[in-house]
Design an enzyme around this catalytic site. Structure first.
Site, PDB file in Angstrom:
ATOM      1  N   ASP A   1       2.244  -6.831  10.271  1.00 16.35           N
ATOM      2  CA  ASP A   1       1.118  -7.114   9.364  1.00 16.35           C
ATOM      3  C   ASP A   1       0.199  -8.214   9.912  1.00 16.35           C
ATOM      4  O   ASP A   1      -1.021  -8.074   9.904  1.00 16.35           O
ATOM      5  CB  ASP A   1       1.627  -7.544   7.980  1.00 16.35           C
ATOM      6  CG  ASP A   1       2.156  -6.375   7.162  1.00 16.35           C
ATOM      7  OD1 ASP A   1       1.795  -5.222   7.463  1.00 16.35           O
ATOM      8  OD2 ASP A   1       2.931  -6.621   6.227  1.00 16.35           O
TER       9      ASP A   1
ATOM     10  N   SER B   1       1.072   5.814  -0.769  1.00 13.36           N
ATOM     11  CA  SER B   1       0.881   5.166   0.530  1.00 13.36           C
ATOM     12  C   SER B   1       0.086   6.061   1.465  1.00 13.36           C
ATOM     13  O   SER B   1       0.264   7.283   1.499  1.00 13.36           O
ATOM     14  CB  SER B   1       2.251   4.878   1.148  1.00 13.36           C
ATOM     15  OG  SER B   1       2.091   4.527   2.505  1.00 13.36           O
TER      16      SER B   1
ATOM     17  N   LYS C   1      10.240  -5.524   1.199  1.00 11.36           N
ATOM     18  CA  LYS C   1       9.998  -6.180   2.490  1.00 11.36           C
ATOM     19  C   LYS C   1      10.932  -7.362   2.770  1.00 11.36           C
ATOM     20  O   LYS C   1      11.212  -7.672   3.919  1.00 11.36           O
ATOM     21  CB  LYS C   1       8.552  -6.657   2.580  1.00 11.36           C
ATOM     22  CG  LYS C   1       7.568  -5.532   2.841  1.00 11.36           C
ATOM     23  CD  LYS C   1       6.178  -6.091   3.035  1.00 11.36           C
ATOM     24  CE  LYS C   1       5.259  -5.023   3.552  1.00 11.36           C
ATOM     25  NZ  LYS C   1       3.971  -5.544   4.007  1.00 11.36           N
TER      26      LYS C   1
ATOM     27  N   ALA D   1      -1.290 -16.327  -2.269  1.00  6.78           N
ATOM     28  CA  ALA D   1      -0.067 -16.932  -1.732  1.00  6.78           C
ATOM     29  C   ALA D   1       1.104 -15.960  -1.803  1.00  6.78           C
ATOM     30  O   ALA D   1       2.258 -16.375  -1.802  1.00  6.78           O
ATOM     31  CB  ALA D   1       0.256 -18.220  -2.474  1.00  6.78           C
TER      32      ALA D   1
HETATM   33  P1  ATR Z   1       1.309  -9.478  -2.090  1.00  3.05           P
HETATM   34  O1  ATR Z   1       2.725  -9.658  -1.708  1.00  3.05           O
HETATM   35  O2  ATR Z   1       0.776  -8.110  -1.868  1.00  3.05           O
HETATM   36  O3  ATR Z   1       0.421 -10.493  -1.503  1.00  3.05           O
HETATM   37  P2  ATR Z   1       1.705 -10.758  -4.696  1.00  3.05           P
HETATM   38  O4  ATR Z   1       2.884 -11.495  -4.197  1.00  3.05           O
HETATM   39  O5  ATR Z   1       1.757 -10.069  -6.021  1.00  3.05           O
HETATM   40  O6  ATR Z   1       1.261  -9.584  -3.702  1.00  3.05           O
HETATM   41  O7  ATR Z   1       0.459 -11.727  -4.654  1.00  3.05           O
HETATM   42  C1  ATR Z   1      -0.728 -11.466  -5.308  1.00  3.05           C
HETATM   43  C2  ATR Z   1      -1.668 -12.643  -5.110  1.00  3.05           C
HETATM   44  O8  ATR Z   1      -2.881 -12.389  -5.817  1.00  3.05           O
HETATM   45  C3  ATR Z   1      -1.120 -13.956  -5.629  1.00  3.05           C
HETATM   46  O9  ATR Z   1      -1.564 -14.991  -4.792  1.00  3.05           O
HETATM   47  C4  ATR Z   1      -1.763 -14.052  -7.012  1.00  3.05           C
HETATM   48  O10 ATR Z   1      -1.902 -15.368  -7.495  1.00  3.05           O
HETATM   49  P3  ATR Z   1      -0.664 -16.110  -8.262  1.00  3.05           P
HETATM   50  O11 ATR Z   1       0.307 -16.525  -7.191  1.00  3.05           O
HETATM   51  O12 ATR Z   1      -1.304 -17.282  -8.935  1.00  3.05           O
HETATM   52  O13 ATR Z   1      -0.098 -15.091  -9.214  1.00  3.05           O
HETATM   53  C5  ATR Z   1      -3.122 -13.496  -6.690  1.00  3.05           C
HETATM   54  N1  ATR Z   1      -3.839 -13.025  -7.878  1.00  3.05           N
HETATM   55  C6  ATR Z   1      -3.556 -11.925  -8.616  1.00  3.05           C
HETATM   56  N2  ATR Z   1      -4.440 -11.812  -9.638  1.00  3.05           N
HETATM   57  C7  ATR Z   1      -5.282 -12.874  -9.535  1.00  3.05           C
HETATM   58  C8  ATR Z   1      -6.423 -13.323 -10.286  1.00  3.05           C
HETATM   59  N3  ATR Z   1      -6.877 -12.651 -11.346  1.00  3.05           N
HETATM   60  N4  ATR Z   1      -7.042 -14.452  -9.882  1.00  3.05           N
HETATM   61  C9  ATR Z   1      -6.610 -15.141  -8.793  1.00  3.05           C
HETATM   62  N5  ATR Z   1      -5.547 -14.773  -8.050  1.00  3.05           N
HETATM   63  C10 ATR Z   1      -4.901 -13.651  -8.409  1.00  3.05           C
END
Ligand code: ATR
Length: 300
Positions: A108, A21, A72, A133
């Protein structure tokens, strides 16, 4: 740096992992810049140990903390109170201790807005696309919708987008959020009529730096402002595509600094030294100290 002594006030970041971090570097640089006798520590807390860690913060006299992945949401049932914003976003990234009580807040969304506005983009009345999402997308979609933007949330898993919108709906203006499956057609169609594109997915984040959520062969509309929440690498593939197309490109470091600055003010009551915080993060990133950022959106 001020000497650590019996008067030193304690802050830290709880997460798992937290070694990479940038927040300790950023906040300790801020204390040094203002000559404040505070210190900010990385506090690795394994899953399942959150409640014990929170008790520990109180027992040890901490003034506050940041919370990052994966805690979180997990901290929420163990707090004395939670601000309306953190409640609405459904996640806490900042803890403030007052009179032995733990208050959960979330900076955030406001940090994202501050970075966006600093770059000259005013969201009121504008159309925004949020890709992703997860937790980061939730904070950003909430911030944009409450700031008066019309937001389409696109994700490759539509059910997560729908859940996100259902969660945020009670806290944002009616019909300010719509869900859509993230695919090429949707991206092209939506981008033409949007003003802002925000990448809140983890695509493009180190070590996945070769990738971008925008397909290379599609022209990126030059009228767009493109905000990538990813700050490691500082210049993502998406930002390079945006610049090449003549669009405005904003990197994720501003959100990291502004969410930290808002927390800094809550803890210390002092005006945050933004430039010192920014420089410290930039220096750490170029030195490769933060190569393995746990995620792009939970920016602490
Ligand atoms: P954070 O809480 O940091 O936002 P997360 O909950 O792991 O992390 O969310 C990662 C996001 O990146 C999700 O929206 C994920 O899509 P999915 O909900 O379909 O898993 C998206 N993501 C990760 N890799 C991806 C990829 N190769 N293409 C498109 N979306 C991706």
């Amino acid at each position: 740096m001020t000497e650590i002594d019996a008067q030193t006030k304690l802050l830290g970041i709880i997460g798992w992992p937290v070694e990479h971090s940038l927040s300790p570097t950023m906040h300790n640089a801020a204390f040094a810049a203002l000559g404040l006798n505070w210190v900010y520590l990385p506090l690795p807390v394994p899953p399942g140990q959150v409640e014990a860690a929170l008790r520990g913060l109180l027992t040890l006299g901490f003034r506050g903390a940041n919370v990052t992945v994966p805690h979180k949401e997990a901290v929420m049932p163990h707090l004395d109170s939670i601000t309306e914003v953190a409640q609405a976003i459904g996640a806490v990234n900042t803890l403030v201790v007052g009179e032995g009580r733990l208050v959960g807040d979330n900076t955030d969304g406001a940090g994202f807005l501050a970075a966006l506005q600093e770059a000259g983009f005013e969201p009121r009345g504008r159309r925004a696309l949020v890709l992703g999402a997860g937790g980061a997308a939730r904070a950003v979609a909430y911030a944009l919708a409450t700031a008066g933007a019309q937001v389409t949330v696109l994700n490759r898993t539509l059910s997560r987008t729908e859940a996100l919108i259902q969660h945020l709906a009670p806290a944002v203006p009616p019909n300010s959020l719509s869900p859509r499956l993230l695919d090429r057609d949707a991206l092209v169609e939506e981008a033409v009529r949007a003003d802002l594109l925000v990448n809140a997915t983890s695509v493009g984040m180190w070590p996945d730096a070769e990738h971008s959520p925008w397909p290379d062969e599609l022209p990126l509309p030059s009228h767009l402002t493109v905000f990538d929440l990813v700050y490691n690498p500082p210049e993502t593939r998406l930002l390079r595509q945006a610049r090449r197309a003549g669009a405005q490109a904003i990197g994720g470091l501003g959100m990291l600094v502004h969410q930290g600055a808002l927390a800094f003010r809550l803890w210390t009551g002092h005006s945050p030294p933004l430039e010192a915080m920014w420089t410290a993060c930039e220096r750490a990133l170029t030195a490769g100290e933060a190569q393995n950022c746990p995620d792009a959106g939970s920016v602490v």
